[in-house]
Design a protein around this motif. Structure first.
Motif, PDB file in Angstrom:
ATOM      1  N   GLU A 129      35.049  15.596  18.223  1.00 42.93           N
ATOM      2  CA  GLU A 129      33.637  15.542  17.870  1.00 42.93           C
ATOM      3  C   GLU A 129      32.845  16.481  18.751  1.00 42.93           C
ATOM      4  O   GLU A 129      33.111  16.610  19.946  1.00 42.93           O
ATOM      5  CB  GLU A 129      33.089  14.118  18.030  1.00 42.93           C
ATOM      6  CG  GLU A 129      33.616  13.141  16.986  1.00 42.93           C
ATOM      7  CD  GLU A 129      32.954  11.793  17.116  1.00 42.93           C
ATOM      8  OE1 GLU A 129      32.231  11.583  18.099  1.00 42.93           O
ATOM      9  OE2 GLU A 129      33.158  10.951  16.240  1.00 42.93           O
ATOM     10  N   SER A 166      39.023  14.659  22.214  1.00 41.46           N
ATOM     11  CA  SER A 166      38.172  14.270  21.087  1.00 41.46           C
ATOM     12  C   SER A 166      37.846  15.508  20.262  1.00 41.46           C
ATOM     13  O   SER A 166      37.740  16.617  20.786  1.00 41.46           O
ATOM     14  CB  SER A 166      36.882  13.627  21.611  1.00 41.46           C
ATOM     15  OG  SER A 166      35.927  13.517  20.593  1.00 41.46           O
ATOM     16  N   ASN A 199      38.107   9.450  16.622  1.00 39.83           N
ATOM     17  CA  ASN A 199      37.682  10.844  16.808  1.00 39.83           C
ATOM     18  C   ASN A 199      38.715  11.685  17.546  1.00 39.83           C
ATOM     19  O   ASN A 199      38.409  12.767  18.051  1.00 39.83           O
ATOM     20  CB  ASN A 199      36.359  10.889  17.573  1.00 39.83           C
ATOM     21  CG  ASN A 199      36.477  10.305  18.968  1.00 39.83           C
ATOM     22  OD1 ASN A 199      37.391   9.544  19.245  1.00 39.83           O
ATOM     23  ND2 ASN A 199      35.544  10.646  19.841  1.00 39.83           N
TER      24      ASN A 199
END
Length: 871
Positions: free
Chosen positions: A452, A450, A400
């Protein structure tokens, strides 16, 4: 006989009274007193002021007999020495080195049978010699060495053995036995060894004469005496024999090096003398064994460090602090123990040496944090680049990882200020010669994020709960965004972005460890702290239709494109034809905000040049016109297809009923209930304001009651409970509509729908309710020929406290109708309809205002219950 016992008891008590402080009465005296009856014991004890319970409990312990001043003490040095209670010291208090090892108290005598005797052990009177014969004869003898130095061996006569070493004794005695007794083998060993008397004097726990085994050494004699006092020296112990010093013992040789060379065996009559403690120095901080150490003349700082076990790995040896007492005060000396001059610094009495901790600052290293497989420090080398840290993207990066946005935080200047560099991690790894592959410096920090969305901070929208009672808390309108992969609209529960001109709020605790919220917070906070003395705040903000709206550090050569990369890119709902930049222009005494509209699509397609960002810039990415894919409303009740429907801009109630297939034959459109979330929130706020006003009125009422003689029918406590009950009444957010007129096409009555609206069409209800101050509140079958008063009469009529001039009717659609019942004037009133509720209020002249409020709150509660039942 009886009188003799009493006299004897009187004498005993008199003796105990005189000797109570010394507690030196015998068990026989106590037993004599106990022979008297209990009543007489108590009377005598009271008469002479003796504590009877103490006397009874003392019988279980042995009598304490004072010891003579020079009576020798016999001890067994092989036994475990019992610890002497020490004065409790605060935690982390430094101890005097070595004293705890010898702390104890003299132990009782126990024969010593199992000490191994060396071959050079000198035989003397009092020793026991074991002789075993086997072969032609099997005999065992235990022979004691008499005072004349001989043993009496059966059939051989006296044999002189005193003054011989044990090895010499075995050889001579074996030869003599074998010569006179033929055919036997001989085994010789030592049995019980003699004891000898020595003296232990000086600063020991209990000086005196001690009987110790003949094999005892200096340290065993010290242990027998209970060890050292804190005033005694561990480094200057002398042994005197025949008025001469025969040995000096420095216990630091034993404690620190295990050297027992000077721990000699004692001989009868020896004196072990412990001198007073000499000069000492304290060593603390990053050393193995911090303590107070006794020093000897000529010892140096290096010797003290050696006694303390050396320094720890994180000790800073270049600057060791020495506090030294001198005639004019305390002086500070700084010693460099990496140099010979520092190690050779001579110690003085009272010196306090402190070893500080080295800096935690990493040297010759680069730190990597965030969405990587292996976080931590990596060794730095000249010419190092980002690609040297991540040689294999699939192995070094998490699935991710956002490879479009990464940062390098670099310190500079004597005040350790920071600057931030932004780069594209994907381009840096795919092409090492690319400009995105930044050259690193010592102590750089690389942050990888990240990509996400935080599933805890972002969630699918939930249906609006109109029946939430107390404890239900809602904020303002939630910010809406779309998932960039699925296009589903999301609702963010908490605002993560912060105002640049205010203190940054706490990061949402549910944010992931590799999220932008978590990793950027300390960077932005440090940029805020260094924005002083006229330095601009190196932070900008991106809001609107981007994946990660919020505040970001202003990197070198920051532009609109780099800002969009930092914010995770545009959402599908973003309008590319128009965006806005707000720039703060600092002028003397004020700050002006300038707003600039620009065409985002032309900048992204390179039709126009990108522009640079400056301190405190705000970029607003606006939403596409009429972008709403997740506006939902709910219709229930008597419609052909009840359920939840997605609506677009401009749709009305009439459109919703038509999409639901119209009404069923059982529908009662007059009683339709329509609720809206915005109205519910407003209604809840008004109820909070009302309860606060009532609470203030109650406080004023209570004050007037205390200062005047006025009488009130309701106590402040009861009134406060009314306010509390009012807070539990749920807000409904109901909007009164005329559904029949709407369905007939009356556009003036129709309502444009909003997200979260609810419409309930009830079934036909042929009832009329009567509530309030009537004899028996009830529901009745609707009869169009009956009037309001006739329905009231069917409940038994009004109560005495009813206000008949203020009777009103709540219609089925939520509106209020006043019937024509006024005594003073006439008014037009509409006819009753099914579903109406007749309310008979209380007369405010009959009760005070707070009691009226209580009755009103009950009616409100009943209405709320009705609404809950509908839902």
């Amino acid at each position: 006989m009886r009188m003799e016992k009493i006299k004897s008891a009187f004498f005993l008590l008199a003796f105990m009274t005189c000797q109570a402080s010394a507690a030196s009465f015998s068990a026989a005296q106590i037993a004599q007193f106990k022979q008297l009856p209990q009543a007489e014991q108590q009377a005598l004890a009271k008469q002479y002021g003796v504590n009877l319970s103490d006397l009874t409990s003392s019988s279980s312990s042995a009598p304490v007999v004072p010891q003579e001043t020079i009576q020798p003490r016999t001890v067994n040095v092989t036994n475990v020495v019992q610890g002497v209670p020490q004065t409790s010291q605060p935690k982390n208090t430094l101890i005097d080195f070595g004293y705890d090892l010898f702390s104890g108290q003299p132990s009782s005598y126990t024969p010593v049978d199992d000490l191994p005797a060396p071959n050079n052990y000198m035989i003397a009177p009092g020793d026991e010699i074991n002789v075993q014969l086997f072969g032609n004869q099997n005999q065992s003898y235990s022979l004691n060495v008499s005072r004349d130095g001989s043993i009496q061996f059966p059939s051989l006569g006296p044999i002189q053995v005193a003054g011989q070493e044990f090895s010499e004794l075995k050889s001579d005695l074996t030869k003599r036995i074998k010569k006179q007794i033929l055919g036997v083998n001989v085994s010789i060993s030592l049995g019980a060894l003699r004891t000898m008397q020595v003296y232990v004097a000086g600063d020991v726990y209990q000086p005196g004469a001690y009987n110790i085994p003949s094999l005892a050494t200096v340290t065993q004699a010290l242990i027998a005496a209970g060890g050292f006092r804190k005033t005694g020296s561990l480094r200057n112990i002398v042994v005197r024999r025949n008025h001469q010093i025969v040995n000096r013992l420095d216990l630091y040789d034993l404690l620190l090096q295990g050297d027992t060379e000077n721990d000699i065996r004692l001989q009868p009559g020896d004196t072990v003398f412990v001198s007073a403690k000499g000069p000492s120095a304290t060593i603390t901080g990053k050393v193995r064994r911090p303590a107070v150490y006794e020093t000897r003349p000529g010892e140096t700082l290096g010797d003290l460090l050696k006694n303390a076990g050396g320094s720890k790995a994180d000790a800073y040896l270049q600057q060791v602090e020495v506090k030294r007492y001198q005639s004019n005060g305390v002086h500070i000396i700084t010693a460099d123990l990496t140099a010979a001059s520092g190690r050779d610094l001579a110690l003085k009495d009272g010196d306090r040496v402190s070893f500080k901790k080295i800096s935690d600052q990493l040297q010759n290293a680069v730190l990597v944090r965030g969405a990587v497989t292996r976080q931590g420090a990596y060794a730095y080398h000249e010419g190092m680049k980002v690609s040297d840290l991540f040689t294999n993207a699939s192995d070094d990066l998490l699935p991710n990882t956002d490879q479009r946005y990464a940062l390098v935080v670099r310190e500079f200047g004597p005040r350790h200020q920071i600057k931030v560099l932004q780069f594209n991690l994907s381009e840096a790894l795919s092409s090492p010669s690319n400009s995105q592959n930044l050259a690193l410096q010592d102590s750089d920090q690389v942050f990888v994020f990240s990509d996400e969305l935080n599933v805890k901070a972002w969630q699918e929208p939930k249906p609006v709960d109109h029946n939430a009672g107390q404890g239900s808390k809602r904020g303002g309108q939630a910010k809406q965004a779309l998932d960039p992969t699925t296009g589903v609209q999301l609702v963010k529960d908490s605002q993560v972005t912060t105002n640049l001109f205010e203190s940054q709020e706490e990061i949402d605790q549910q944010a992931g460890p590799d999220s932008r919220q978590t990793l950027l917070k300390p960077i932005i906070e440090r940029l805020r702290q260094q924005a002083i003395n006229g330095q601009p705040l190196a932070v900008y903000e991106v809001s609107g239709e981007v994946t990660f709206p919020g505040a970001y550090p202003l990197v070198e050569n920051a532009s609109l494109k780099s800002a969009l990369a930092a914010a995770g890119g545009l959402l599908e709902s973003a309008s590319k034809d128009q965006a806005e930049l707000t720039r703060a222009v600092v002028m003397p005494g004020e700050v002006a905000l300038n707003h600039h509209k620009f065409d985002l699509s032309k900048i992204l397609s390179n039709q126009v040049p990108d522009f640079r960002l400056v301190s405190k810039d705000r970029i607003e990415i606006q939403q596409k016109t009429n972008w709403s894919l997740n506006n939902k409303v709910e219709i229930q009740g008597e419609v052909r297809h009840p359920g939840t429907y997605t609506i677009g801009k401009g749709e009305t109630i009439a459109d919703l009923v038509a999409r639901a297939g119209g009404l069923t034959q059982y529908a009662y459109p007059v009683g339709a209930i329509f609720s809206r979330e915005v109205l519910r929130v407003q209604e809840q706020e008004r109820m909070k304001m009302l309860s606060e006003n009532l609470r203030q009125e109650i406080a004023s009422l209570a004050l007037r009651r205390q200062t005047t003689s006025a009488q009130y029918t309701t106590s402040p406590t009861d009134a406060l409970s009314v306010v509390k009950d009012l807070n539990t009444v749920p807000a409904m957010g109901r909007l009164v509509i005329n559904l029949p007129s709407i369905l007939r096409g009356d556009e003036a009555q129709d309502v444009m729908l909003e997200n979260g609206d609810k419409l309930f069409v009830p079934p036909a209800r042929n009832t009329v309710s009567v509530l309030g101050q009537v004899q028996m509140a009830s529901n009745f079958t609707f009869d169009s020929s009956k009037s309001v008063q006739e329905y009231i009469n069917m409940t038994g009529g009004e109560k005495k406290q009813a206000d008949i001039d203020r009777i009103y009717v709540i219609r089925a659609n939520g509106s209020v109708m006043l019937p024509n019942q006024s005594y003073w004037f006439a008014r037009d009133s509409q006819k009753l309809e099914p579903g109406d509720a007749i309310i008979v209020p209380i007369d405010t002249d009959y009760l005070d205002g707070l009691s009226a409020l209580s009755a009103a709150s009950q009616i409100m509660y009943q209405i709320g219950v009705a609404w809950s039942a509908i839902n």
